[in-house]
Design a protein around this motif. Structure first.
Motif, PDB file in Angstrom:
ATOM      1  N   MET A  63     -13.897  -9.188  -0.035  1.00  0.00           N
ATOM      2  CA  MET A  63     -14.007  -9.946  -1.280  1.00  0.00           C
ATOM      3  C   MET A  63     -14.422  -9.054  -2.445  1.00  0.00           C
ATOM      4  SD  MET A  63     -15.862 -13.443   0.034  1.00  0.00           S
ATOM      5  CE  MET A  63     -16.285 -13.928  -1.634  1.00  0.00           C
ATOM      6  N   THR A  64     -15.245  -8.041  -2.152  1.00  0.00           N
ATOM      7  CA  THR A  64     -15.795  -7.231  -3.232  1.00  0.00           C
ATOM      8  C   THR A  64     -15.063  -5.905  -3.444  1.00  0.00           C
ATOM      9  OG1 THR A  64     -17.421  -6.311  -1.659  1.00  0.00           O
ATOM     10  CG2 THR A  64     -18.086  -8.224  -2.982  1.00  0.00           C
ATOM     11  N   SER A  65     -14.228  -5.501  -2.465  1.00  0.00           N
ATOM     12  CA  SER A  65     -13.436  -4.279  -2.610  1.00  0.00           C
ATOM     13  C   SER A  65     -12.178  -4.425  -1.765  1.00  0.00           C
ATOM     14  CB  SER A  65     -14.232  -3.055  -2.149  1.00  0.00           C
ATOM     15  OG  SER A  65     -14.540  -3.155  -0.774  1.00  0.00           O
ATOM     16  N   ASN A  66     -11.217  -3.574  -2.005  1.00  0.00           N
ATOM     17  CA  ASN A  66      -9.962  -3.667  -1.252  1.00  0.00           C
ATOM     18  C   ASN A  66     -10.034  -2.804   0.005  1.00  0.00           C
ATOM     19  OD1 ASN A  66      -7.404  -4.149  -0.373  1.00  0.00           O
ATOM     20  ND2 ASN A  66      -6.392  -3.513  -2.244  1.00  0.00           N
ATOM     21  N   SER A  67     -10.585  -3.404   1.083  1.00  0.00           N
ATOM     22  CA  SER A  67     -10.747  -2.661   2.334  1.00  0.00           C
ATOM     23  C   SER A  67      -9.414  -2.407   3.026  1.00  0.00           C
ATOM     24  CB  SER A  67     -11.682  -3.432   3.273  1.00  0.00           C
ATOM     25  OG  SER A  67     -11.188  -4.738   3.509  1.00  0.00           O
ATOM     26  N   PRO A 345       3.676   1.819   4.975  1.00  0.00           N
ATOM     27  CA  PRO A 345       2.962   0.953   4.024  1.00  0.00           C
ATOM     28  C   PRO A 345       2.590   1.703   2.756  1.00  0.00           C
ATOM     29  CG  PRO A 345       2.122   0.646   6.247  1.00  0.00           C
ATOM     30  CD  PRO A 345       3.048   1.829   6.307  1.00  0.00           C
ATOM     31  N   ARG A 346       2.714   1.027   1.626  1.00  0.00           N
ATOM     32  CA  ARG A 346       2.411   1.617   0.330  1.00  0.00           C
ATOM     33  C   ARG A 346       1.054   1.128  -0.171  1.00  0.00           C
ATOM     34  NH1 ARG A 346       7.837  -1.318  -1.369  1.00  0.00           N
ATOM     35  NH2 ARG A 346       6.500  -2.866  -0.366  1.00  0.00           N
ATOM     36  N   VAL A 347       0.532   1.793  -1.175  1.00  0.00           N
ATOM     37  CA  VAL A 347      -0.753   1.384  -1.750  1.00  0.00           C
ATOM     38  C   VAL A 347      -0.663  -0.050  -2.253  1.00  0.00           C
ATOM     39  CG1 VAL A 347      -2.403   1.798  -3.619  1.00  0.00           C
ATOM     40  CG2 VAL A 347      -1.412   3.736  -2.368  1.00  0.00           C
ATOM     41  N   GLU A 348       0.465  -0.395  -2.878  1.00  0.00           N
ATOM     42  CA  GLU A 348       0.601  -1.756  -3.420  1.00  0.00           C
ATOM     43  C   GLU A 348       0.624  -2.822  -2.333  1.00  0.00           C
ATOM     44  OE1 GLU A 348       4.777   0.178  -4.095  1.00  0.00           O
ATOM     45  OE2 GLU A 348       2.685   0.824  -4.073  1.00  0.00           O
ATOM     46  N   ASP A 349       1.035  -2.428  -1.108  1.00  0.00           N
ATOM     47  CA  ASP A 349       0.999  -3.390   0.002  1.00  0.00           C
ATOM     48  C   ASP A 349      -0.437  -3.762   0.337  1.00  0.00           C
ATOM     49  OD1 ASP A 349       3.822  -3.477   0.454  1.00  0.00           O
ATOM     50  OD2 ASP A 349       3.698  -1.542   1.447  1.00  0.00           O
ATOM     51  N   GLY A 362       6.221 -13.235   0.896  1.00  0.00           N
ATOM     52  CA  GLY A 362       5.266 -12.136   0.984  1.00  0.00           C
ATOM     53  C   GLY A 362       5.160 -11.555   2.384  1.00  0.00           C
ATOM     54  N   LEU A 363       5.336 -12.408   3.417  1.00  0.00           N
ATOM     55  CA  LEU A 363       5.278 -11.930   4.799  1.00  0.00           C
ATOM     56  C   LEU A 363       6.303 -10.835   5.042  1.00  0.00           C
ATOM     57  CD1 LEU A 363       4.933 -15.267   6.839  1.00  0.00           C
ATOM     58  CD2 LEU A 363       3.148 -13.595   6.393  1.00  0.00           C
ATOM     59  N   TYR A 364       7.485 -10.997   4.441  1.00  0.00           N
ATOM     60  CA  TYR A 364       8.561 -10.026   4.656  1.00  0.00           C
ATOM     61  C   TYR A 364       8.519  -8.874   3.656  1.00  0.00           C
ATOM     62  CZ  TYR A 364      10.712 -13.174   8.021  1.00  0.00           C
ATOM     63  OH  TYR A 364      10.959 -13.950   9.135  1.00  0.00           O
ATOM     64  N   ARG A 365       7.979  -9.125   2.480  1.00  0.00           N
ATOM     65  CA  ARG A 365       7.963  -8.094   1.441  1.00  0.00           C
ATOM     66  C   ARG A 365       6.881  -7.046   1.689  1.00  0.00           C
ATOM     67  NH1 ARG A 365       6.972 -11.063  -3.457  1.00  0.00           N
ATOM     68  NH2 ARG A 365       4.811 -11.090  -2.752  1.00  0.00           N
ATOM     69  N   ASN A 366       5.729  -7.498   2.150  1.00  0.00           N
ATOM     70  CA  ASN A 366       4.598  -6.595   2.346  1.00  0.00           C
ATOM     71  C   ASN A 366       4.783  -5.800   3.636  1.00  0.00           C
ATOM     72  OD1 ASN A 366       1.807  -5.789   3.316  1.00  0.00           O
ATOM     73  ND2 ASN A 366       1.298  -6.641   1.320  1.00  0.00           N
ATOM     74  N   ARG A 367       4.772  -4.490   3.555  1.00  0.00           N
ATOM     75  CA  ARG A 367       5.097  -3.657   4.710  1.00  0.00           C
ATOM     76  C   ARG A 367       4.020  -3.685   5.797  1.00  0.00           C
ATOM     77  NH1 ARG A 367       8.189   1.772   2.410  1.00  0.00           N
ATOM     78  NH2 ARG A 367       9.916   0.649   1.402  1.00  0.00           N
TER      79      ARG A 367
END
Length: 399
Positions: A63-67, A345-349, A362-367
């Motif tokens: 919740m507080t950072s992108n783990s 996987p990319r950073v944006e994923d 989103g299930l299919y788009r996110n690597r």
């Protein structure tokens, strides 16, 4: 002695006086706008000496950072944690879909509790058990049939388009609605119900009791309130310990559980060997083709449904008949590793995973999620192929 009352916005509030402590429980529906407002109002008005929150450290960090940016998918697959991560994401995605319909982020009321406590300089405590431990304990307690039902439920949840109205979301906080849900879960998967609900009731009660305050206010899911009350009163009466370290342990696999991975390969190899000696080469080849067709074909079909890379589909088809005949590795590990190698996987994923898990697109788009989907569906296909192929081969053998 405890008191329960219902306020104007159907927010459930319970006060427990036990063992010299006055514990206030605020029940929420996790995706309710009213819950967010009532949590803040309750903390401001009550001025408790401790705010307890139904969060674990992992979810707090998320919740507080992108783990997710630190997630090593190859390590997840190699360590056999693909199903646990998939279960975690599906559960989060289901809540996120409900929240998106109401314009509320899941867990926003917990975040509000944290922020309000900090604003008022009130100490706070994270009181829930780590979600990975909860899922691992649930999985370890399930037999083969329960695991199959759980996998089917996960699959249905991942692709569901069911929507709940704002009124239905708010009704999740009504005790009669919750009792019905809990009873249904208990009858469907008793082992999972025990781990997800009963154990966490005890865990939350112990952590709230041990939080250090004499007037703590705890923000919890409404479904846990009655269970927490029971355990708090037992702790206060000395009938139960506040030490819940046993609930953090993963139960060791029993003898039969350790034996199961060897049973199916042994049956398959024994049938093929017996068929070779009894019926000859041609019949034996026919049984082998049956095994390849069902196991490899359905694993490949799962990878196709997941829109896996062509090479991931090929690995599923060729790998499933081999991995299903050995206790060492599952085909999902091979297909998942292939997928993340070919579609890294990319950073944006990682940055968008919390949003992408809430939609079919989103299930299919996110690597990251896509690789898990390839892992999950190829594994499910191989499992189905095994249970279809074995009776088919037996029929050929004993006709």
């Amino acid at each position: 002695m405890s008191e329960t009352k219902q306020n104007k916005t159907t927010q459930t509030r319970m006060i427990i006086d036990a063992g010299g402590k006055t514990i206030t429980l605020i029940g929420t529906a996790h995706v309710s706008m009213n819950s967010i407002e009532e949590v803040r109002q309750s903390i401001v008005e009550d001025q408790p000496d401790m705010v307890c929150i139904e969060l674990d450290q992992g979810r707090y960090d998320a919740m507080t950072s992108n783990s997710w940016e630190k997630l090593n998918m190859a390590k997840v697959f190699k360590e056999g944690k693909g199903f646990l991560l998939m279960a975690n994401l599906v559960l989060a995605g289901f809540q996120r879909r409900l929240g998106s319909e109401l314009g509320v982020k899941p867990g926003e009321e917990m975040k509000t509790a944290l922020e309000t406590a900090k604003e008022l300089n009130i100490p706070h405590a994270l009181c829930d058990r780590e979600v990975q431990i909860t899922l691992q304990r649930a999985w370890s307690k399930c037999g083969l049939w329960s695991r199959s039902k759980l996998l089917a439920s996960l699959l249905a949840s991942a692709f569901t388009t069911e929507k709940l109205s704002k009124e239905e979301i708010e009704n999740l906080k009504n005790r009669s609605e919750l009792d019905g849900m809990m009873n249904e879960l208990a009858s469907y998967l008793p082992a999972v119900k025990e781990t997800l609900i009963d154990e966490r009731d005890r865990f939350l009660a112990a952590k709230i009791w041990s939080s250090g305050g004499t007037r703590p206010l705890a923000v919890v899911g409404a479904g846990h309130m009655e269970g927490i009350k029971v355990h708090v009163e037992k702790i206060a009466a000395g009938e139960e310990s506040a030490d819940v370290e046993d609930l953090n342990q993963i139960p060791p696999r029993g003898f039969f559980s350790r034996l199961v991975p060897f049973i199916i390969p042994s049956i398959i190899l024994a049938m093929l060997a017996y068929g070779f000696y009894k019926l000859g080469v041609s019949s034996s080849l026919s049984m082998i083709l049956t095994w390849l067709f069902w196991n490899g074909g359905l694993a490949a079909l799962g990878a196709i449904i997941a829109l896996g890379h062509p090479l991931s589909i090929l690995v599923s088809m060729l790998g499933a008949p081999i991995t299903s005949a050995t206790p060492v590795i599952g085909v999902g590990v091979l297909s998942g590793l292939t997928e993340i190698y070919l579609r890294k996987p990319r950073v944006e994923d990682a940055q968008s995973i919390n949003d992408d898990i809430g939609s079919l697109k989103g299930l299919y788009r996110n690597r990251i999620i896509h690789a898990l989907l390839v892992f999950f569906l190829s594994s499910l296909g191989s499992m189905a192929g095994t249970f279809i192929a074995i009776p088919s081969i037996a029929g050929q053998l004993f006709k």
